[in-house]
Design an enzyme around this catalytic site. Structure first.
Site, PDB file in Angstrom:
ATOM      1  N   THR A 142      11.590  66.640  59.940  1.00 36.37           N
ATOM      2  CA  THR A 142      11.911  65.343  59.344  1.00 36.37           C
ATOM      3  C   THR A 142      11.602  64.294  60.400  1.00 36.37           C
ATOM      4  OG1 THR A 142      13.588  66.232  57.850  1.00 36.37           O
ATOM      5  CG2 THR A 142      13.733  63.885  58.385  1.00 36.37           C
ATOM      6  N   LEU A 143      10.730  63.358  60.036  1.00 38.61           N
ATOM      7  CA  LEU A 143      10.275  62.314  60.953  1.00 38.61           C
ATOM      8  C   LEU A 143      10.957  60.997  60.608  1.00 38.61           C
ATOM      9  CD1 LEU A 143       6.502  63.160  60.542  1.00 38.61           C
ATOM     10  CD2 LEU A 143       7.864  63.634  62.589  1.00 38.61           C
ATOM     11  N   GLU A 144      11.264  60.211  61.624  1.00 40.47           N
ATOM     12  CA  GLU A 144      11.816  58.882  61.404  1.00 40.47           C
ATOM     13  C   GLU A 144      10.858  57.869  62.010  1.00 40.47           C
ATOM     14  OE1 GLU A 144      13.873  55.233  62.678  1.00 40.47           O
ATOM     15  OE2 GLU A 144      13.585  56.876  64.063  1.00 40.47           O
ATOM     16  N   GLN A 177       2.821  63.678  67.776  1.00 37.55           N
ATOM     17  CA  GLN A 177       2.278  64.786  68.561  1.00 37.55           C
ATOM     18  C   GLN A 177       3.400  65.692  69.046  1.00 37.55           C
ATOM     19  OE1 GLN A 177       0.461  64.186  72.531  1.00 37.55           O
ATOM     20  NE2 GLN A 177      -1.180  65.494  71.786  1.00 37.55           N
ATOM     21  N   TYR A 188       0.116  54.354  66.238  1.00 35.60           N
ATOM     22  CA  TYR A 188       1.238  53.706  65.563  1.00 35.60           C
ATOM     23  C   TYR A 188       2.063  52.871  66.539  1.00 35.60           C
ATOM     24  CZ  TYR A 188       0.497  55.912  61.041  1.00 35.60           C
ATOM     25  OH  TYR A 188      -0.014  56.278  59.831  1.00 35.60           O
ATOM     26  N   ALA A 189       2.312  53.392  67.746  1.00 37.10           N
ATOM     27  CA  ALA A 189       3.114  52.657  68.730  1.00 37.10           C
ATOM     28  C   ALA A 189       2.497  51.293  69.033  1.00 37.10           C
ATOM     29  CB  ALA A 189       3.243  53.470  70.009  1.00 37.10           C
ATOM     30  N   ARG A 190       1.170  51.214  69.053  1.00 38.03           N
ATOM     31  CA  ARG A 190       0.483  49.953  69.336  1.00 38.03           C
ATOM     32  C   ARG A 190       0.632  48.946  68.203  1.00 38.03           C
ATOM     33  NH1 ARG A 190      -4.321  51.622  73.185  1.00 38.03           N
ATOM     34  NH2 ARG A 190      -3.459  53.618  73.823  1.00 38.03           N
ATOM     35  N   GLN A 192      14.665  73.977  57.071  1.00 39.29           N
ATOM     36  CA  GLN A 192      14.624  72.805  56.184  1.00 39.29           C
ATOM     37  C   GLN A 192      13.260  72.647  55.531  1.00 39.29           C
ATOM     38  OE1 GLN A 192      15.913  69.609  58.763  1.00 39.29           O
ATOM     39  NE2 GLN A 192      13.863  69.183  59.478  1.00 39.29           N
ATOM     40  N   LYS A 221       2.564  58.925  68.059  1.00 40.24           N
ATOM     41  CA  LYS A 221       1.159  58.718  68.438  1.00 40.24           C
ATOM     42  C   LYS A 221       0.962  57.274  68.862  1.00 40.24           C
ATOM     43  CE  LYS A 221      -2.307  60.466  66.148  1.00 40.24           C
ATOM     44  NZ  LYS A 221      -3.099  61.457  66.873  1.00 40.24           N
TER      45      LYS A 221
END
Length: 188
Positions: free
Chosen positions: A135-137, A156, A114-116, A180, A111
């Site tokens: 699973t997110l990194e 997203q 967060y990138a900003r 998972q 999103k």
């Protein structure tokens, strides 16, 4: 390969259990407080992060090796906010569980909120007939500690539909991350 709309996402979530739990519209406040939005958007779905995190640490001074991964490189954190050290990363999982149809490829992107802030979510595909928690990194590219908020939007998903269902799906291949639950570390 057309991108699927909010109407398609709502239909698939209700009739095929695509996303569970499912928010049919964009949610921008919880209990009267503004949050980082989640739920169905115009052409995608914004997922939430659970309160289970694995924060990378180099206390053991080991080499990160996907073929021989040392789970001791992580500190487990269960909180509503996760602080990622400077120039480090954390793993988390979505609250939502997914069941991707055979003719759909799904792409998970970060999103912009967060990138900003210099927090990057790794781009990852969800292959046809894959199911599970994602699973997110999160990579903290800054020289300062960075916060990730559980139970709020963090990434997203974009759903792409093929004209032809694939010949061999992730389920057919018995993929190693099929079904998972929770934060899943690298497997070979």
């Amino acid at each position: 390969m057309p991108i699927k709309s909010d109407k398609w996402i709502r239909k698939m979530a209700q009739s095929h259990d695509l996303i569970n739990p499912f928010a049919p519209h964009q949610v921008k406040t919880l209990e009267g407080e503004r949050i980082i939005s989640f739920g169905t958007s115009s052409y995608g779905y914004d997922v939430r992060c659970a309160d289970e995190f694995k924060v990378f640490t180099n206390l053991n001074s080991t080499t990160v090796d996907p073929k021989n991964f040392d789970s001791g490189n992580f500190v487990d954190v269960q909180k509503d906010v996760c602080v990622i050290p400077p120039n480090s990363f954390a793993l988390a999982r979505t609250i939502e569980y997914f069941k991707i149809p055979r003719d759909i490829l799904t792409i998970c992107l970060g999103k912009s909120t967060y990138a900003r802030c210099g927090i990057i979510v790794n781009v990852t595909p969800l292959e046809p007939e894959w199911e599970g928690h994602i699973t997110l990194e999160f990579s903290n590219t800054t020289s300062l500690p960075a916060k990730i908020y559980a139970n709020e939007g963090v990434a997203q998903l974009i759903f792409l539909q093929s004209d032809d269902p694939c010949e061999t799906s992730y389920a057919d291949r018995q993929g190693k991350y099929q079904g998972q639950i929770g934060v899943t570390l690298p497997k070979t």
